[in-house]
Design a protein around this motif. Structure first.
Motif, PDB file in Angstrom:
ATOM      1  N   TYR A  37      31.115  72.685  47.883  1.00 34.43           N
ATOM      2  CA  TYR A  37      29.958  72.092  47.207  1.00 34.43           C
ATOM      3  C   TYR A  37      30.316  71.471  45.851  1.00 34.43           C
ATOM      4  N   GLN A  38      31.592  71.397  45.560  1.00 33.82           N
ATOM      5  CA  GLN A  38      32.045  70.787  44.311  1.00 33.82           C
ATOM      6  C   GLN A  38      31.650  69.313  44.309  1.00 33.82           C
ATOM      7  N   GLU A  39      31.279  68.805  43.158  1.00 32.53           N
ATOM      8  CA  GLU A  39      30.907  67.407  43.022  1.00 32.53           C
ATOM      9  C   GLU A  39      31.840  66.722  42.024  1.00 32.53           C
ATOM     10  N   LEU A  40      32.487  65.657  42.488  1.00 30.04           N
ATOM     11  CA  LEU A  40      33.383  64.892  41.632  1.00 30.04           C
ATOM     12  C   LEU A  40      32.713  63.589  41.222  1.00 30.04           C
ATOM     13  N   GLY A  41      32.919  63.212  39.992  1.00 29.75           N
ATOM     14  CA  GLY A  41      32.401  61.956  39.482  1.00 29.75           C
ATOM     15  C   GLY A  41      33.364  61.412  38.442  1.00 29.75           C
ATOM     16  N   PHE A  42      32.941  60.347  37.758  1.00 27.38           N
ATOM     17  CA  PHE A  42      33.782  59.780  36.703  1.00 27.38           C
ATOM     18  C   PHE A  42      32.926  59.070  35.671  1.00 27.38           C
ATOM     19  N   ASP A  43      33.451  59.004  34.465  1.00 25.35           N
ATOM     20  CA  ASP A  43      32.785  58.332  33.356  1.00 25.35           C
ATOM     21  C   ASP A  43      33.199  56.867  33.333  1.00 25.35           C
ATOM     22  N   LEU A  44      32.341  56.066  32.746  1.00 25.86           N
ATOM     23  CA  LEU A  44      32.533  54.624  32.724  1.00 25.86           C
ATOM     24  C   LEU A  44      32.102  54.091  31.366  1.00 25.86           C
ATOM     25  N   PHE A  45      32.887  53.175  30.803  1.00 26.04           N
ATOM     26  CA  PHE A  45      32.587  52.568  29.510  1.00 26.04           C
ATOM     27  C   PHE A  45      32.915  51.076  29.594  1.00 26.04           C
ATOM     28  N   TRP A  46      32.057  50.235  29.036  1.00 25.36           N
ATOM     29  CA  TRP A  46      32.381  48.816  28.919  1.00 25.36           C
ATOM     30  C   TRP A  46      31.559  48.187  27.816  1.00 25.36           C
ATOM     31  N   THR A  47      32.038  47.050  27.327  1.00 20.78           N
ATOM     32  CA  THR A  47      31.344  46.286  26.299  1.00 20.78           C
ATOM     33  C   THR A  47      31.225  44.850  26.782  1.00 20.78           C
ATOM     34  N   PHE A  48      29.998  44.315  26.754  1.00 22.58           N
ATOM     35  CA  PHE A  48      29.810  42.913  27.108  1.00 22.58           C
ATOM     36  C   PHE A  48      30.384  42.039  25.998  1.00 22.58           C
ATOM     37  N   ASN A  49      30.983  40.932  26.386  1.00 25.03           N
ATOM     38  CA  ASN A  49      31.525  39.989  25.420  1.00 25.03           C
ATOM     39  C   ASN A  49      30.401  39.457  24.531  1.00 25.03           C
ATOM     40  N   PRO A  50      30.717  39.048  23.296  1.00 28.70           N
ATOM     41  CA  PRO A  50      29.671  38.628  22.343  1.00 28.70           C
ATOM     42  C   PRO A  50      28.779  37.492  22.835  1.00 28.70           C
ATOM     43  N   GLU A  51      29.318  36.592  23.638  1.00 30.54           N
ATOM     44  CA  GLU A  51      28.533  35.429  24.078  1.00 30.54           C
ATOM     45  C   GLU A  51      27.554  35.738  25.214  1.00 30.54           C
ATOM     46  N   VAL A  52      27.593  36.919  25.774  1.00 29.65           N
ATOM     47  CA  VAL A  52      26.716  37.284  26.894  1.00 29.65           C
ATOM     48  C   VAL A  52      25.291  37.467  26.383  1.00 29.65           C
ATOM     49  N   THR A  53      24.350  36.807  27.054  1.00 35.83           N
ATOM     50  CA  THR A  53      22.943  36.854  26.645  1.00 35.83           C
ATOM     51  C   THR A  53      22.240  38.081  27.224  1.00 35.83           C
ATOM     52  N   GLU A  54      21.053  38.345  26.707  1.00 36.50           N
ATOM     53  CA  GLU A  54      20.235  39.459  27.212  1.00 36.50           C
ATOM     54  C   GLU A  54      19.951  39.280  28.708  1.00 36.50           C
ATOM     55  N   ALA A  55      19.613  38.061  29.099  1.00 38.29           N
ATOM     56  CA  ALA A  55      19.310  37.798  30.508  1.00 38.29           C
ATOM     57  C   ALA A  55      20.543  38.046  31.383  1.00 38.29           C
ATOM     58  N   GLN A  56      21.712  37.663  30.900  1.00 36.95           N
ATOM     59  CA  GLN A  56      22.947  37.898  31.657  1.00 36.95           C
ATOM     60  C   GLN A  56      23.239  39.393  31.777  1.00 36.95           C
ATOM     61  N   ILE A  57      23.000  40.145  30.710  1.00 35.98           N
ATOM     62  CA  ILE A  57      23.212  41.595  30.757  1.00 35.98           C
ATOM     63  C   ILE A  57      22.333  42.199  31.849  1.00 35.98           C
ATOM     64  N   ASP A  58      21.056  41.832  31.857  1.00 44.52           N
ATOM     65  CA  ASP A  58      20.134  42.356  32.873  1.00 44.52           C
ATOM     66  C   ASP A  58      20.613  42.017  34.277  1.00 44.52           C
ATOM     67  N   THR A  59      21.046  40.786  34.477  1.00 52.19           N
ATOM     68  CA  THR A  59      21.510  40.347  35.791  1.00 52.19           C
ATOM     69  C   THR A  59      22.759  41.100  36.224  1.00 52.19           C
ATOM     70  N   ILE A  60      23.713  41.254  35.327  1.00 54.12           N
ATOM     71  CA  ILE A  60      24.974  41.925  35.663  1.00 54.12           C
ATOM     72  C   ILE A  60      24.727  43.399  35.981  1.00 54.12           C
ATOM     73  N   VAL A  61      23.914  44.070  35.189  1.00 51.66           N
ATOM     74  CA  VAL A  61      23.629  45.491  35.446  1.00 51.66           C
ATOM     75  C   VAL A  61      22.889  45.631  36.783  1.00 51.66           C
ATOM     76  N   ASP A  62      21.930  44.736  37.055  1.00 56.25           N
ATOM     77  CA  ASP A  62      21.229  44.766  38.347  1.00 56.25           C
ATOM     78  C   ASP A  62      22.200  44.553  39.502  1.00 56.25           C
ATOM     79  N   GLN A  63      23.121  43.599  39.364  1.00 59.58           N
ATOM     80  CA  GLN A  63      24.122  43.352  40.411  1.00 59.58           C
ATOM     81  C   GLN A  63      25.025  44.571  40.601  1.00 59.58           C
TER      82      GLN A  63
END
Length: 112
Positions: A22-48
Motif C-alpha cells: 500500500y506504499q504510495e510513491l510520488g515526486f515533487d515538481l518545480f518550474w518557473t515560467f519565462n518572463p515573457e509568458v502572459t497570464e493567459a498563456q500560463i492558464d493554457t499551459i497549466v490546463d494542458q
C-alpha cells in the motif's frame, strides 16, 4: 473467541500505515515560467498539463504558483508513480516556455 491471523492483521496495518503493498510513491515538481509568458498563456499551459499529462495517466497534481510553481504528483488511487510518469512530465515541460524546471526522485509520499 476467534483470533485474527497475523497475515490479515499485517495487511490491515500495512493499508492503514500506507506501507508494503500500500506504499504510495510520488515526486515533487518545480518550474518557473519565462518572463515573457502572459497570464493567459500560463492558464493554457497549466490546463494542458492537467489535460494531457496528469488526467490520462491517472495521476493527481497538487500545486500552486504564479510565475514560479511547485507541487507534488502522485497517483489518484493507492499506487506508485513510475519513472515513466516522471518522463512524461519532463517531456511536457521540455516543450514549454519555462526555466528552472526540477523534479525530485520518486519518494514515499506518506513517509518520505
Amino acid at each position: 473467541m476467534a483470533i485474527k491471523s497475523n497475515a490479515k492483521r499485517n495487511q490491515r496495518i500495512h493499508k492503514k500505515l500506507r506501507t508494503g503493498a500500500y506504499q504510495e510513491l510520488g515526486f515533487d515538481l518545480f518550474w518557473t515560467f519565462n518572463p515573457e509568458v502572459t497570464e493567459a498563456q500560463i492558464d493554457t499551459i497549466v490546463d494542458q498539463f492537467i489535460d494531457k499529462v496528469i488526467e490520462p495517466a491517472g495521476l493527481g497534481f497538487s500545486g500552486s504558483g504564479h510565475k514560479a510553481w511547485e507541487g507534488v504528483i502522485c497517483t489518484r488511487d493507492i499506487g506508485k508513480c513510475t519513472e515513466a510518469d516522471r518522463q512524461r512530465v519532463s517531456d511536457f515541460f521540455a516543450k514549454q516556455p519555462v526555466s528552472d524546471f526540477r523534479m525530485s526522485e520518486l519518494y514515499d509520499i506518506w513517509w518520505g
